[in-house]
Design a protein around this motif. Structure first.
Motif, mmCIF file in Angstrom:
data_model
loop_
_atom_site.group_PDB
_atom_site.id
_atom_site.type_symbol
_atom_site.label_atom_id
_atom_site.label_comp_id
_atom_site.label_asym_id
_atom_site.label_seq_id
_atom_site.Cartn_x
_atom_site.Cartn_y
_atom_site.Cartn_z
ATOM 1 N N ARG A 1 34.026 34.345 40.865
ATOM 2 C CA ARG A 1 33.749 32.911 40.795
ATOM 3 C C ARG A 1 34.711 32.167 39.866
ATOM 4 N NH1 ARG A 1 29.025 31.530 43.355
ATOM 5 N NH2 ARG A 1 27.530 33.220 43.616
ATOM 6 N N ASN A 2 35.159 32.808 38.793
ATOM 7 C CA ASN A 2 36.052 32.148 37.828
ATOM 8 C C ASN A 2 37.441 32.770 37.824
ATOM 9 O OD1 ASN A 2 34.061 30.297 36.828
ATOM 10 N ND2 ASN A 2 33.085 32.043 35.851
ATOM 11 N N ASP A 3 37.873 33.216 38.993
ATOM 12 C CA ASP A 3 39.209 33.798 39.165
ATOM 13 C C ASP A 3 40.248 32.866 38.549
ATOM 14 O OD1 ASP A 3 41.722 34.615 40.205
ATOM 15 O OD2 ASP A 3 40.801 35.344 42.041
ATOM 16 N N ARG A 4 41.113 33.411 37.714
ATOM 17 C CA ARG A 4 42.125 32.599 37.029
ATOM 18 C C ARG A 4 43.384 32.392 37.870
ATOM 19 N NH1 ARG A 4 41.758 36.159 31.765
ATOM 20 N NH2 ARG A 4 39.551 35.911 31.381
ATOM 21 N N VAL A 5 43.502 33.121 38.980
ATOM 22 C CA VAL A 5 44.696 33.021 39.819
ATOM 23 C C VAL A 5 44.436 32.141 41.041
ATOM 24 C CG1 VAL A 5 46.367 34.333 41.189
ATOM 25 C CG2 VAL A 5 45.482 35.294 39.063
ATOM 26 N N HIS A 38 40.973 38.410 38.621
ATOM 27 C CA HIS A 38 41.526 38.255 39.967
ATOM 28 C C HIS A 38 41.377 39.567 40.718
ATOM 29 C CE1 HIS A 38 43.836 36.868 43.306
ATOM 30 N NE2 HIS A 38 44.685 37.857 43.168
ATOM 31 N N LEU A 39 41.747 40.640 40.090
ATOM 32 C CA LEU A 39 41.572 41.965 40.688
ATOM 33 C C LEU A 39 40.269 42.557 40.179
ATOM 34 C CD1 LEU A 39 45.226 43.258 40.284
ATOM 35 C CD2 LEU A 39 44.148 42.306 42.329
ATOM 36 N N PRO A 40 39.660 43.466 40.929
ATOM 37 C CA PRO A 40 38.370 44.018 40.494
ATOM 38 C C PRO A 40 38.430 44.605 39.093
ATOM 39 C CG PRO A 40 38.839 44.681 42.733
ATOM 40 C CD PRO A 40 40.082 44.019 42.215
ATOM 41 N N ASP A 41 37.458 44.215 38.285
ATOM 42 C CA ASP A 41 37.311 44.761 36.949
ATOM 43 C C ASP A 41 36.717 46.153 37.059
ATOM 44 O OD1 ASP A 41 37.196 44.369 33.971
ATOM 45 O OD2 ASP A 41 35.070 44.758 34.376
ATOM 46 N N ILE A 42 37.146 47.052 36.203
ATOM 47 C CA ILE A 42 36.661 48.429 36.266
ATOM 48 C C ILE A 42 35.132 48.495 36.167
ATOM 49 C CG2 ILE A 42 36.897 48.938 33.803
ATOM 50 C CD1 ILE A 42 37.995 51.746 34.835
#
Length: 84
Positions: free
Chosen positions: A33-37, A63-67
């Motif tokens: 929801r808060n993707d910076r890219v 932007h990419l999945p967080d671990i």
């Protein structure tokens, strides 16, 4: 740094809008929801342009999945595949 810069440049210069309606398979879009890219509104536009697309929003500013979300993402993908 060069790899990241090249990736971002590719994201911003390639426009596939005109081919989205031709996608003939069900599609799962996973977006923070808060993707910076890419703004979250972009995922809504994407899902609205692809027939049978479904959106799975995630909470976070990545932007990419967080671990920490990999298990959630994996379950979502498995569920989507089984339902398709």
């Amino acid at each position: 740094k060069d790899v990241a810069a090249g990736y971002l440049e590719s994201v911003y210069i390639n426009d596939v809008t005109d081919v989205l309606p031709a996608i003939a398979c069900q599609t799962l879009v996973i977006h923070y929801r808060n993707d910076r890219v890419i703004p979250f509104s972009g995922s809504s536009q994407l899902v609205g342009s692809i027939p049978d697309a479904r959106l799975m929003p995630l909470e976070g500013a990545f932007h990419l999945p967080d671990i920490g979300d990999l298990e959630i993402v994996e379950r979502a993908i498995r569920s989507f595949i089984v339902e398709a």
